[in-house]
Structures are given as structure tokens and as C-alpha cells.
Design an enzyme around this catalytic site. Sequence first.
Site, PDB file in Angstrom:
ATOM      1  N   ALA A   1       0.752  -1.289   0.094  1.00  0.00           N
ATOM      2  CA  ALA A   1       0.030   0.105  -0.036  1.00  0.00           C
ATOM      3  C   ALA A   1       0.921   1.358  -0.004  1.00  0.00           C
ATOM      4  O   ALA A   1       0.398   2.187  -0.285  1.00  0.00           O
ATOM      5  CB  ALA A   1      -0.930  -0.159   1.199  1.00  0.00           C
ATOM      6  N   SER A   2       2.135   1.080   0.457  1.00  0.00           N
ATOM      7  CA  SER A   2       2.818   2.210   0.594  1.00  0.00           C
ATOM      8  C   SER A   2       3.513   2.846  -0.742  1.00  0.00           C
ATOM      9  O   SER A   2       4.290   2.076  -1.470  1.00  0.00           O
ATOM     10  CB  SER A   2       4.127   1.960   1.402  1.00  0.00           C
TER      11      SER A   2
END
Length: 266
Positions: free
Chosen positions: A59-60
Site C-alpha cells: 500500500a505504501s
Amino acid sequence: MKSFSEANSFVINDWQTSTDYFVQDSFSLFNDCIKIVSYSILTIQETKMTPPILYSTDASPPCRGVLLAVAAAGIKLNVQEIHLMDGEHRKEEFLKMNPQHTLPTLDDDGFHIWDSHAIVTYLFDKYAKDDSMYPKDLQKRAVINQRLHFDNSILFPAIREIAAPILYKGVTEIPQDRIDFIKQNFEFLEIFLGNSDWMAGNTLTLADTSIIASVTSLMVFVPLDQYPKLAAWVKRCEDKIPGYAKANTAGVKIFHNLFGKFFSKA
């Protein structure tokens, strides 16, 4: 040895002597030594080429920026997914590597470095087959570095200032000034592109692989309808960066699922 045997069938005469057996045994021993040395060199090379470990989470955006860069360049990494919600980044063994407990973090045979931009420039200086994505030419590199700093100091903070209050403070609305800040900097990216296909000129560089991860995340808050050059660049990245779908698309979907519901309130 060739001069001895050219006039004779064997080393000394036209008939076989003990000298021939000795020479034959010597050559056999020499060839065995060569094989042993060659095997040893290959073993050492394989040991030295153990891929660095990247601690990451899909997700980063910064993690995805590293994954996009190494995929484009064919640099091998051992990617270890870190589960933030389980607090894996705050465990003692992780804090010894990175006391800031941030992702991504790189472990290259005991050398630890974090911040995605520090990681990619290190990896490309050490492992890239050529300098096409991070040129040694000082002026070209300076432009790329400027774009990387723009991502680090402008684009990612724009993400963090929206995401962190939602994740950790229970905020349910996005302030309009945060949205306006994204729009302002999308306009800068339009200017950066100018008449070029890529963020730092006419070829794919680290500027693109870092910034695309941030922009595709920010698009959940500000669509690209009003930014035609930026929209065309995103499509270009999707089509032309090797390994794009695996390195970025899945993570972008996770990010959008987390924060997309808040856009309508912005």
C-alpha cells in the site's frame, strides 16, 4: 610442447615413453585444478550475489517506487512484506535496522538504509547494468535528483497529511486546503513534463518510477481530468515501465480502497 611433438608422434620419439605418461598426467592434473578454481570462483560469485532484502508493504507509495525502479532495471531483490497493523516494523530486530521504523528499508548484506529515494539511488549506483535511469552526467542527474526531492518533500507529504489523520486519529473528512495543495502540485508536474515524454527528459528515469507511485495514489483525491500531460504520462508509465502491474497496480488498488470513500467529502 607443440615444438616437441610436431616432428614426432610422441613427446620425444615416434614411440611412447614414460615421459608421455608423465606429461599426460600433468595435463590431467592441471585441468582438474582449473575446474576446481572455476567452481570456487562461481561459488564465491553466487554467495556475493545474494539479493538485498527489501522490507516493504504494497500500500505504501515509497515502497512501490522502489519496486517499480528495480523492476524496470532488472535488479533482483528479496522482498519481505511487513504487516504494519501487526506492528512488525516496531519489533526489536527491525528497530536495530531502522530506528525510525519506516518502510521501505533495505538490508544489503548487513548494510541498512531507509527512505525510498536513498534506497533507489544506492541500488542503481551499485547494481544497475547501465546508467540510463540514473545517469552519471551531473546535469542530467541533478534534474532527476530535483524531481526525487520534489516527490520526497511535496508529493509524499501530501499523501501522509491526508492518510495519517484518517488511519490514526479517526478523521473522516479531508480539509479542502489539502486537496488544493495536491492540485497546485499537479500543475507543477504538468510544467515539469513540458514537451517531454518523461519527468526528467525524453527517457525513463528514477524520477518517473518514484513519482508515478505517488501520483497514482493521489489520484484517489484529485482525478487527472484537468491535467492532460500528467494523465498521458501516467498511461505511458502503465504501458512502458517493465513490471508495472505487479509493482504498482495492486498497491494502488489497496490504497484507493482505504481512502477513496473520503474523496466525496473533500
